[in-house]
Enzyme design. Structure first.
Site, mmCIF file in Angstrom:
data_model
loop_
_atom_site.group_PDB
_atom_site.id
_atom_site.type_symbol
_atom_site.label_atom_id
_atom_site.label_comp_id
_atom_site.label_asym_id
_atom_site.label_seq_id
_atom_site.Cartn_x
_atom_site.Cartn_y
_atom_site.Cartn_z
ATOM 1 N NE ARG A 171 52.487 85.162 14.795
ATOM 2 C CZ ARG A 171 52.787 86.019 13.824
ATOM 3 N NH1 ARG A 171 53.926 85.938 13.181
ATOM 4 N NH2 ARG A 171 51.923 86.944 13.483
ATOM 5 C CE LYS A 228 56.662 69.475 36.225
ATOM 6 N NZ LYS A 228 56.381 70.801 36.716
ATOM 7 C CG ASN A 281 48.115 70.627 39.120
ATOM 8 O OD1 ASN A 281 48.932 71.491 39.435
ATOM 9 N ND2 ASN A 281 47.714 70.440 37.894
ATOM 10 C CG HIS A 321 53.014 77.887 44.584
ATOM 11 N ND1 HIS A 321 51.721 77.839 44.130
ATOM 12 C CD2 HIS A 321 53.610 76.756 44.114
ATOM 13 C CE1 HIS A 321 51.542 76.747 43.404
ATOM 14 N NE2 HIS A 321 52.676 76.068 43.380
ATOM 15 C CD GLU A 372 55.024 72.233 44.313
ATOM 16 O OE1 GLU A 372 54.552 71.119 44.025
ATOM 17 O OE2 GLU A 372 54.441 73.302 44.021
ATOM 18 N NE ARG A 428 52.648 69.172 33.370
ATOM 19 C CZ ARG A 428 53.516 69.922 32.724
ATOM 20 N NH1 ARG A 428 53.733 69.745 31.447
ATOM 21 N NH2 ARG A 428 54.179 70.868 33.367
ATOM 22 C CD GLU A 443 47.313 69.416 34.226
ATOM 23 O OE1 GLU A 443 48.416 69.941 34.406
ATOM 24 O OE2 GLU A 443 46.301 69.713 34.876
ATOM 25 C CG HIS A 449 46.298 77.069 42.599
ATOM 26 N ND1 HIS A 449 46.174 76.525 41.350
ATOM 27 C CD2 HIS A 449 47.627 77.075 42.860
ATOM 28 C CE1 HIS A 449 47.369 76.212 40.872
ATOM 29 N NE2 HIS A 449 48.273 76.535 41.776
ATOM 30 C CG HIS A 457 49.134 72.370 42.977
ATOM 31 N ND1 HIS A 457 49.782 71.332 43.608
ATOM 32 C CD2 HIS A 457 50.122 73.131 42.427
ATOM 33 C CE1 HIS A 457 51.085 71.456 43.449
ATOM 34 N NE2 HIS A 457 51.315 72.534 42.735
ATOM 35 C CE LYS A 459 50.694 72.168 33.887
ATOM 36 N NZ LYS A 459 49.934 71.798 35.099
HETATM 37 P P1 NAD Z 1 59.667 82.831 43.859
HETATM 38 O O1 NAD Z 1 59.985 82.772 42.439
HETATM 39 O O2 NAD Z 1 58.820 83.966 44.346
HETATM 40 O O3 NAD Z 1 61.013 82.784 44.692
HETATM 41 C C1 NAD Z 1 60.961 82.814 46.085
HETATM 42 C C2 NAD Z 1 61.812 83.944 46.695
HETATM 43 O O4 NAD Z 1 63.170 83.533 46.714
HETATM 44 C C3 NAD Z 1 61.773 85.242 45.927
HETATM 45 O O5 NAD Z 1 61.818 86.312 46.837
HETATM 46 C C4 NAD Z 1 63.068 85.190 45.128
HETATM 47 O O6 NAD Z 1 63.536 86.461 44.759
HETATM 48 C C5 NAD Z 1 63.986 84.531 46.094
HETATM 49 N N1 NAD Z 1 65.119 83.810 45.561
HETATM 50 C C6 NAD Z 1 65.167 83.050 44.441
HETATM 51 N N2 NAD Z 1 66.333 82.402 44.371
HETATM 52 C C7 NAD Z 1 67.046 82.764 45.449
HETATM 53 C C8 NAD Z 1 68.316 82.406 45.942
HETATM 54 N N3 NAD Z 1 69.054 81.473 45.343
HETATM 55 N N4 NAD Z 1 68.762 82.992 47.071
HETATM 56 C C9 NAD Z 1 67.978 83.891 47.745
HETATM 57 N N5 NAD Z 1 66.745 84.236 47.348
HETATM 58 C C10 NAD Z 1 66.288 83.672 46.217
HETATM 59 O O7 NAD Z 1 58.908 81.503 44.332
HETATM 60 P P2 NAD Z 1 59.092 79.957 43.993
HETATM 61 O O8 NAD Z 1 58.653 79.242 45.197
HETATM 62 O O9 NAD Z 1 60.406 79.662 43.409
HETATM 63 O O10 NAD Z 1 58.035 79.717 42.818
HETATM 64 C C11 NAD Z 1 56.652 79.858 43.039
HETATM 65 C C12 NAD Z 1 56.000 80.119 41.707
HETATM 66 O O11 NAD Z 1 56.204 79.003 40.850
HETATM 67 C C13 NAD Z 1 54.505 80.326 41.809
HETATM 68 O O12 NAD Z 1 54.149 81.440 41.050
HETATM 69 C C14 NAD Z 1 53.924 79.056 41.194
HETATM 70 O O13 NAD Z 1 52.689 79.262 40.591
HETATM 71 C C15 NAD Z 1 54.981 78.687 40.208
HETATM 72 N N6 NAD Z 1 55.007 77.253 39.884
HETATM 73 C C16 NAD Z 1 55.019 76.911 38.572
HETATM 74 C C17 NAD Z 1 55.077 75.585 38.211
HETATM 75 C C18 NAD Z 1 55.187 75.205 36.774
HETATM 76 O O14 NAD Z 1 55.084 74.013 36.450
HETATM 77 N N7 NAD Z 1 55.404 76.144 35.882
HETATM 78 C C19 NAD Z 1 55.145 74.587 39.182
HETATM 79 C C20 NAD Z 1 55.148 74.971 40.532
HETATM 80 C C21 NAD Z 1 55.081 76.323 40.857
HETATM 81 N N1 GLY Z 2 53.385 71.755 38.705
HETATM 82 C C1 GLY Z 2 52.405 71.051 37.959
HETATM 83 C C2 GLY Z 2 52.828 70.720 36.572
HETATM 84 O O1 GLY Z 2 53.884 71.066 36.122
HETATM 85 O O2 GLY Z 2 52.074 70.108 35.875
#
Ligand code: NAD
Ligand code: GLY
Length: 361
Positions: free
Chosen positions: A120, A226, A244, A264, A184, A240, A236, A251, A247, A142
């Protein structure tokens, strides 16, 4: 560099941004101490940075375990999430065990959700290693996994205790991933700070060359914006949603092509072009604004033409967006440059935007 504070009462925490933090024990002083820690990472990031992280946090945790997930958005699902629970249970981790998310947004979202639900809720620390994760996903709490019928549909709001952005980790990031992160960064301009968009436009070549001082400013300013938004609207209920921007279309592109086909950030970049056209169609911004944003995104190495999913499929996919209410799709639009809000849009206009923005083979 001074930390950025994210003010959420008892859930407040700091974001540290700078070079060399994976080798600086002082940077981890805010991480909770515990007998055990679990570093969640993936098969790409583990050989690069997992041992460094394990070494620097060893002073706070006598036992540091590492679990490596398969790499990729297509693995951001319930089955792979279970591997984190398997590791926590196999090591006899208790309620004080600290979960560290070492990697990009995929690892961060999954480790965060695991931390939110294991016993939890156990403490967790974000150690983002992609540009996208440093400027967006590691901040704000998130967490989620994807469902075959919709992106990030299963998750929780759960804040980390600390975010440590070591800018040196960006040196190993592939160019395509770096551009995806820039999407972003660029996003924060039209929704909140046009002076930042001016700065990005002026410094784009240096940013693409990953000049350390420029990277530091881009990550810091993004996190500041942010943090300010999340500090006002953690869950949100309104404001907030502006984070997006792009997005809803993005998406749909990700789900429509199959997760992992477009990154993404690429889908969000193209989605911002579409949302800018929508804003123009609603009479909120002019063509020059749309052209400028499109040019900056293109120069950042991002696709600006949507894949040919067809308007019907696009709209069907957008109806499962979390912002939809009673089946009505709601879009983040630019009210005027530097300010955004969320609203529905006429179906005919949405279809027109999709058709105008779709690549013709
Ligand atoms: P990712 O996590 O897939 O990383 C991208 C690639 O880079 C992967 O292959 C990873 O292994 C590699 N990598 C990571 N760090 C590295 C480094 N320093 N050197 C070499 N390779 C490296 O993608 P991302 O773009 O970081 O994240 C996208 C995800 O984030 C999506 O799933 C999206 O939905 C999510 N997201 C979440 C929020 C949130 O608020 N929680 C906001 C935006 C995006
Ligand atoms: N990336 C959108 C949020 O964190 O709200």
């Amino acid at each position: 560099m001074s930390p950025i504070e994210i003010a959420l009462g008892e859930r407040s925490y700091r974001i540290l941004v700078g070079p060399g933090l994976l080798a600086d024990a002082g940077a981890w002083a805010d991480a909770p101490a515990s007998s055990q820690a679990l570093v969640v990472t993936n098969t790409t990031v583990a050989p690069l940075y997992a041992q460094r992280l394990a070494r620097v946090i060893a002073a706070r945790h006598p036992k540091v375990h590492i679990v490596e997930l398969p790499d990729g958005e297509e693995h951001k699902n319930w089955q792979v999430l279970n591997r984190i629970f398997d590791a926590l249970l196999a090591h006899g981790c208790d309620r004080k065990t600290v979960v560290y998310a070492l990697g990009g947004g995929v690892v961060g979202d999954m480790a965060g959700f695991a931390a939110a639900s294991y016993m939890r809720g156990v403490p967790f620390v974000q150690v983002p290693t992609t540009l996208l994760a440093q400027v967006d996903s590691s901040v704000g709490g998130k967490t989620a996994v994807n469902h075959p019928l919709g992106k990030n549909m299963i998750g929780a709001f759960y804040q980390p205790r600390l975010v440590v952005c070591d800018l040196d980790t960006l040196a190993t990031l592939p160019a395509r991933e770096f551009s995806a992160g820039l999407a972003e960064v660029i996003k924060y301009g039209p929704i909140a700070d046009m002076a930042f968009l001016d700065w990005i436009e002026t410094n784009l070549a240096g940013l693409m060359a990953r000049e350390p001082a420029l990277l530091a400013h881009a990550v810091r300013r993004s996190c500041e914006i942010k943090a300010a938004v999340v500090g006002q609207d953690e869950r949100e209920s309104g404001l907030r949603a502006i984070l997006n921007f792009g997005h809803t279309f993005g998406h749909a592109i990700e789900a429509g092509l199959g997760y992992g086909e477009w990154l993404h950030g690429e889908a969000v970049g193209c989605g911002m072009v579409m949302a800018a056209h929508l804003s123009q169609g609603l009479g909120l911004v002019d063509a020059a604004f749309v052209e400028r944003l499109t040019r900056i995104l293109r120069d950042a190495g991002l696709p600006v033409r949507a894949p040919a999913l067809g308007a019907d499929r696009f709209i069907e996919l957008m109806r499962v967006d979390k912002k939809a209410e009673a089946g009505e799709i709601r879009f983040v639009v630019i009210d005027k440059p530097g300010s955004a809000s969320m609203r529905p849009a006429p179906d005919a206009l949405v279809r027109d935007v999709i058709e105008r923005c779709t690549a013709t083979a």
